[in-house]
Design a protein around this motif. Structure first.
Motif, mmCIF file in Angstrom:
data_model
loop_
_atom_site.group_PDB
_atom_site.id
_atom_site.type_symbol
_atom_site.label_atom_id
_atom_site.label_comp_id
_atom_site.label_asym_id
_atom_site.label_seq_id
_atom_site.Cartn_x
_atom_site.Cartn_y
_atom_site.Cartn_z
ATOM 1 N N ILE A 31 54.367 -50.387 50.044
ATOM 2 C CA ILE A 31 52.990 -50.144 49.609
ATOM 3 C C ILE A 31 52.006 -50.444 50.727
ATOM 4 O O ILE A 31 52.078 -51.485 51.367
ATOM 5 C CB ILE A 31 52.652 -50.983 48.366
ATOM 6 C CG1 ILE A 31 53.557 -50.595 47.199
ATOM 7 C CG2 ILE A 31 51.183 -50.811 47.988
ATOM 8 C CD1 ILE A 31 53.399 -51.489 45.984
ATOM 9 N N THR A 33 48.313 -48.898 50.414
ATOM 10 C CA THR A 33 47.033 -48.905 49.733
ATOM 11 C C THR A 33 47.235 -48.948 48.225
ATOM 12 O O THR A 33 48.076 -48.237 47.685
ATOM 13 C CB THR A 33 46.205 -47.662 50.102
ATOM 14 O OG1 THR A 33 46.007 -47.632 51.514
ATOM 15 C CG2 THR A 33 44.855 -47.679 49.406
ATOM 16 N N THR A 50 39.640 -48.824 46.010
ATOM 17 C CA THR A 50 40.911 -48.944 46.715
ATOM 18 C C THR A 50 40.874 -50.148 47.637
ATOM 19 O O THR A 50 39.799 -50.608 48.039
ATOM 20 C CB THR A 50 41.244 -47.694 47.547
ATOM 21 O OG1 THR A 50 40.244 -47.496 48.543
ATOM 22 C CG2 THR A 50 41.336 -46.462 46.656
ATOM 23 N N ASN A 96 47.161 -47.451 40.996
ATOM 24 C CA ASN A 96 47.813 -46.545 41.931
ATOM 25 C C ASN A 96 48.285 -47.307 43.155
ATOM 26 O O ASN A 96 47.636 -48.251 43.604
ATOM 27 C CB ASN A 96 46.846 -45.428 42.344
ATOM 28 C CG ASN A 96 47.395 -44.556 43.454
ATOM 29 O OD1 ASN A 96 47.004 -44.683 44.613
ATOM 30 N ND2 ASN A 96 48.309 -43.659 43.095
ATOM 31 N N LYS A 98 50.007 -46.391 47.080
ATOM 32 C CA LYS A 98 50.411 -45.411 48.081
ATOM 33 C C LYS A 98 51.021 -46.115 49.277
ATOM 34 O O LYS A 98 50.638 -47.219 49.631
ATOM 35 C CB LYS A 98 49.225 -44.560 48.539
ATOM 36 C CG LYS A 98 48.645 -43.636 47.489
ATOM 37 C CD LYS A 98 47.554 -42.766 48.097
ATOM 38 C CE LYS A 98 47.050 -41.730 47.114
ATOM 39 N NZ LYS A 98 46.298 -42.367 46.007
ATOM 40 N N ARG A 100 54.595 -45.734 52.374
ATOM 41 C CA ARG A 100 55.760 -45.019 52.888
ATOM 42 C C ARG A 100 56.989 -45.909 52.837
ATOM 43 O O ARG A 100 56.914 -47.101 53.141
ATOM 44 C CB ARG A 100 55.533 -44.548 54.322
ATOM 45 C CG ARG A 100 54.436 -43.512 54.490
ATOM 46 C CD ARG A 100 54.495 -42.856 55.853
ATOM 47 N NE ARG A 100 55.689 -42.031 55.993
ATOM 48 C CZ ARG A 100 55.799 -40.778 55.539
ATOM 49 N NH1 ARG A 100 54.776 -40.216 54.912
ATOM 50 N NH2 ARG A 100 56.915 -40.107 55.715
ATOM 51 N N GLY A 105 57.118 -40.771 51.630
ATOM 52 C CA GLY A 105 55.890 -41.298 51.091
ATOM 53 C C GLY A 105 56.045 -41.672 49.630
ATOM 54 O O GLY A 105 56.905 -41.149 48.926
ATOM 55 N N ASN A 107 53.734 -42.508 45.994
ATOM 56 C CA ASN A 107 52.465 -42.383 45.298
ATOM 57 C C ASN A 107 52.746 -42.655 43.827
ATOM 58 O O ASN A 107 53.127 -41.752 43.083
ATOM 59 C CB ASN A 107 51.853 -41.002 45.499
ATOM 60 C CG ASN A 107 50.451 -40.897 44.913
ATOM 61 O OD1 ASN A 107 49.879 -41.883 44.440
ATOM 62 N ND2 ASN A 107 49.890 -39.699 44.939
ATOM 63 N N TRP A 109 51.941 -44.425 39.932
ATOM 64 C CA TRP A 109 50.893 -44.626 38.937
ATOM 65 C C TRP A 109 51.390 -45.498 37.805
ATOM 66 O O TRP A 109 52.551 -45.412 37.397
ATOM 67 C CB TRP A 109 50.427 -43.290 38.348
ATOM 68 C CG TRP A 109 49.743 -42.398 39.332
ATOM 69 C CD1 TRP A 109 50.305 -41.448 40.119
ATOM 70 C CD2 TRP A 109 48.347 -42.383 39.622
ATOM 71 N NE1 TRP A 109 49.352 -40.836 40.891
ATOM 72 C CE2 TRP A 109 48.138 -41.384 40.602
ATOM 73 C CE3 TRP A 109 47.256 -43.107 39.145
ATOM 74 C CZ2 TRP A 109 46.874 -41.103 41.121
ATOM 75 C CZ3 TRP A 109 46.004 -42.833 39.656
ATOM 76 C CH2 TRP A 109 45.828 -41.835 40.631
#
Length: 119
Positions: A31, A33, A50, A96, A98, A100, A105, A107, A109
């Protein structure tokens, strides 16, 4: 994979406060962001705030001065302190994450937590 679970939503009167929490599990090291989004019926999901791994934050104009996003990397948890709530803040709030994982990647929720602000 990253799984996110929100908590802290509820019913509050205008001018009141709530603090949302979101705990991440799984590939938390990936993680970068984390953030909060919200969605009301018939409307598009919108960004609220964010926060990066280093602590840099960004807010929607509607949240500035009232909401504070924070993060505890050791606990893999992101928070949203909401003060001076308004009826227009009523929405389902989603966490959320985000980042890699190696070359992939991510993403993710959460399931959402309902915030209802009465007048």
């Amino acid at each position: 994979q990253v799984r996110l679970v929100e908590s802290g939503g509820g019913l509050v009167q205008a001018g009141g406060s709530l603090k949302l929490s979101c705990a991440a599990t799984g590939d938390t090291a990936c993680i970068q962001t984390m953030g909060w989004y919200r969605q009301s019926p018939g409307k598009e999901r919108e960004l609220v705030a964010t926060i990066s791994t280093s602590g840099n934050t960004a807010y929607a104009n509607s949240a500035k001065g009232r909401f504070t996003i924070s993060r505890d990397n050791a606990k893999n948890t992101v928070y949203l302190q909401m003060n001076n709530l308004k009826p227009e803040d009523t929405a389902n709030y989603y966490c959320n994450a985000k980042g890699r994982c190696e070359r992939r990647g991510i993403n993710g929720w959460g399931q959402g937590t309902q915030v209802t602000v009465s007048s």
